[in-house]
Enzyme design. Sequence first.
Site, PDB file in Angstrom:
ATOM      1  N   HIS A  14       0.876  -1.193   0.000  1.00  0.00           N
ATOM      2  CA  HIS A  14       0.000   0.000   0.000  1.00  0.00           C
ATOM      3  C   HIS A  14       0.904   1.231   0.000  1.00  0.00           C
ATOM      4  CE1 HIS A  14      -3.703   2.324   1.553  1.00  0.00           C
ATOM      5  NE2 HIS A  14      -2.734   3.219   1.362  1.00  0.00           N
ATOM      6  N   HIS A  16       1.541   5.403  -1.625  1.00  0.00           N
ATOM      7  CA  HIS A  16       1.165   6.597  -2.394  1.00  0.00           C
ATOM      8  C   HIS A  16       2.422   7.184  -3.018  1.00  0.00           C
ATOM      9  CE1 HIS A  16      -2.891   6.736  -0.614  1.00  0.00           C
ATOM     10  NE2 HIS A  16      -2.284   6.219   0.445  1.00  0.00           N
ATOM     11  N   LYS A 100      -9.519  -0.397  -5.650  1.00  0.00           N
ATOM     12  CA  LYS A 100      -9.528   0.229  -4.336  1.00  0.00           C
ATOM     13  C   LYS A 100     -10.863   0.889  -4.032  1.00  0.00           C
ATOM     14  CE  LYS A 100      -7.970   2.164  -0.553  1.00  0.00           C
ATOM     15  NZ  LYS A 100      -6.709   2.425   0.122  1.00  0.00           N
ATOM     16  N   HIS A 137     -10.420   0.925   2.062  1.00  0.00           N
ATOM     17  CA  HIS A 137     -10.152   1.882   3.130  1.00  0.00           C
ATOM     18  C   HIS A 137     -11.312   1.695   4.103  1.00  0.00           C
ATOM     19  CE1 HIS A 137      -8.552   5.758   4.806  1.00  0.00           C
ATOM     20  NE2 HIS A 137      -9.706   5.624   5.432  1.00  0.00           N
ATOM     21  N   HIS A 175      -4.363  -0.977   5.934  1.00  0.00           N
ATOM     22  CA  HIS A 175      -3.940  -0.210   7.120  1.00  0.00           C
ATOM     23  C   HIS A 175      -4.884  -0.415   8.312  1.00  0.00           C
ATOM     24  CE1 HIS A 175      -6.768   2.476   5.191  1.00  0.00           C
ATOM     25  NE2 HIS A 175      -5.894   3.009   4.369  1.00  0.00           N
ATOM     26  N   ASP A 248       1.558   2.518   3.569  1.00  0.00           N
ATOM     27  CA  ASP A 248       0.697   3.699   3.447  1.00  0.00           C
ATOM     28  C   ASP A 248       1.543   4.970   3.521  1.00  0.00           C
ATOM     29  OD1 ASP A 248      -1.525   5.233   3.068  1.00  0.00           O
ATOM     30  OD2 ASP A 248      -2.319   4.987   5.095  1.00  0.00           O
ATOM     31  N   HIS A 252       3.044  14.469   1.803  1.00  0.00           N
ATOM     32  CA  HIS A 252       2.442  15.786   1.560  1.00  0.00           C
ATOM     33  C   HIS A 252       3.538  16.801   1.861  1.00  0.00           C
ATOM     34  CE1 HIS A 252      -1.803  14.480   1.328  1.00  0.00           C
ATOM     35  NE2 HIS A 252      -1.504  13.627   2.298  1.00  0.00           N
ATOM     36  N   ALA A 264      -3.802  14.508   5.889  1.00  0.00           N
ATOM     37  CA  ALA A 264      -3.478  13.242   6.546  1.00  0.00           C
ATOM     38  C   ALA A 264      -2.426  12.512   5.729  1.00  0.00           C
ATOM     39  CB  ALA A 264      -4.729  12.385   6.649  1.00  0.00           C
TER      40      ALA A 264
HETATM   41  C1  NCD Z   1      -3.486   9.023   2.328  1.00  0.00           C
HETATM   42  C2  NCD Z   1      -3.099  10.106   1.318  1.00  0.00           C
HETATM   43  O1  NCD Z   1      -2.576  11.133   1.731  1.00  0.00           O
HETATM   44  O2  NCD Z   1      -3.290   9.899   0.116  1.00  0.00           O
HETATM   45  N1  NCD Z   1      -3.429   9.574   3.644  1.00  0.00           N
HETATM   46  C3  NCD Z   1      -3.254   8.890   4.794  1.00  0.00           C
HETATM   47  O3  NCD Z   1      -3.331   9.493   5.865  1.00  0.00           O
HETATM   48  N2  NCD Z   1      -3.004   7.609   4.801  1.00  0.00           N
HETATM   49  C4  NCD Z   1      -4.819   8.476   1.980  1.00  0.00           C
HETATM   50  C5  NCD Z   1      -5.160   7.199   2.694  1.00  0.00           C
HETATM   51  O4  NCD Z   1      -4.588   6.145   2.415  1.00  0.00           O
HETATM   52  O5  NCD Z   1      -6.052   7.217   3.557  1.00  0.00           O
HETATM   53 ZN    ZN Z   2      -3.161   5.116   1.875  1.00  0.00          ZN
END
Ligand code: NCD
Ligand code: ZN
Length: 346
Positions: A14, A16, A100, A137, A175, A248, A252, A264
Amino acid sequence: MTRSITLRRPDDWHLHLRDGAMLEGVIGDTSRTFARAIIMPNLVPPVVTTADAEAYRGRILAALPQGHHFQPLMTLYLTEHTSPDDVARGKESGLITAVKLYPAGATTNSHGGVRDLAKAMPVLERMAEIGLPLCVHGEVTDPEVDIFDREAVFIERVLEPLRHRLPELKITMEHVTTADGVDYIRNAAKNLAGSITTHHLIINRNAILVGGIRPHYYCLPVAKRESHRLALRKAATSGSPRFFLGTDSAPHVDPLKECACGCAGIYTSINTMNCLAHVFEEEGALEQLEAFASLNGPAWYGLPANEERITLVRRDQPVEFPAKIETGAGPVTVFDPMFPLYWEID
Ligand code: NCD
Ligand code: ZN
């Protein structure tokens, strides 16, 4: 004391990676260590069709640093209008590893997600037929439900009825953050597994809230109380094939974290294996790290484990990581586990 441990090269189930300058800034931290990762589709706009996924995969491969070998495993962002045929073609061609489900409004860029699961039923039925896993999720978005209860309520209101309706659908509860989630996964008869992040094994909700508000420990699902963290540690280090690593890692830029309404997401790609070795050592379970990081995930997704090996070595002095990485999109703060890290990839 164990000083070194060799395991199959790990995968991240998982992740991003974002796009553009951010993608270029972060991908090396994953591809240096991990052989494969399941790539989250919550871009703006999201990765909805197989054509979107194919184009995104191309951008990921183009951003890979020279000499890195890494396979992005693509996912589609489920909407109420997703075409079952398109999804089936994606699976058939080998491009798509999973679909997803983001309940609309549950997290970053999820507003295009699913409001009414009944509308996505034709896609889910087809996925059950062709053996394509659904990654969820697992949080409800009902404003009446306390944010710390959203995972447990999701199990009761959404997951249990869905599994009853489509017992052949393979579901990854991503997660997992609660003892409720761990117990539910452990007790399921079949077709259910869970990924666990690095940071949820290390922090509880105090990290976010005690002594001042600390946005770099804020992610979704939000970290819960200590008893839940301990349940997650037990599950991750148990060797049970139902649990595997999904970092995860969700970068950012700092200005979007450090503001009145911060995003988040926690960035752990750079130090995940160092943190995990520490956690597994603390739990007296270093011998289970390979199952968690390198074996259980591929087995669940029906893929071979990696043949390559990595060795983690315990140093005498702490291993230093930067507090931030610089990306073309701006600075991203690196997860600080709040203890020194001695384990390093050799
Ligand atoms: C993730 C994101 O920023 O894309 N943020 C997070 O807190 N994990 C989105 C997600 O997986 O919930
Ligand atoms: Zn995520």
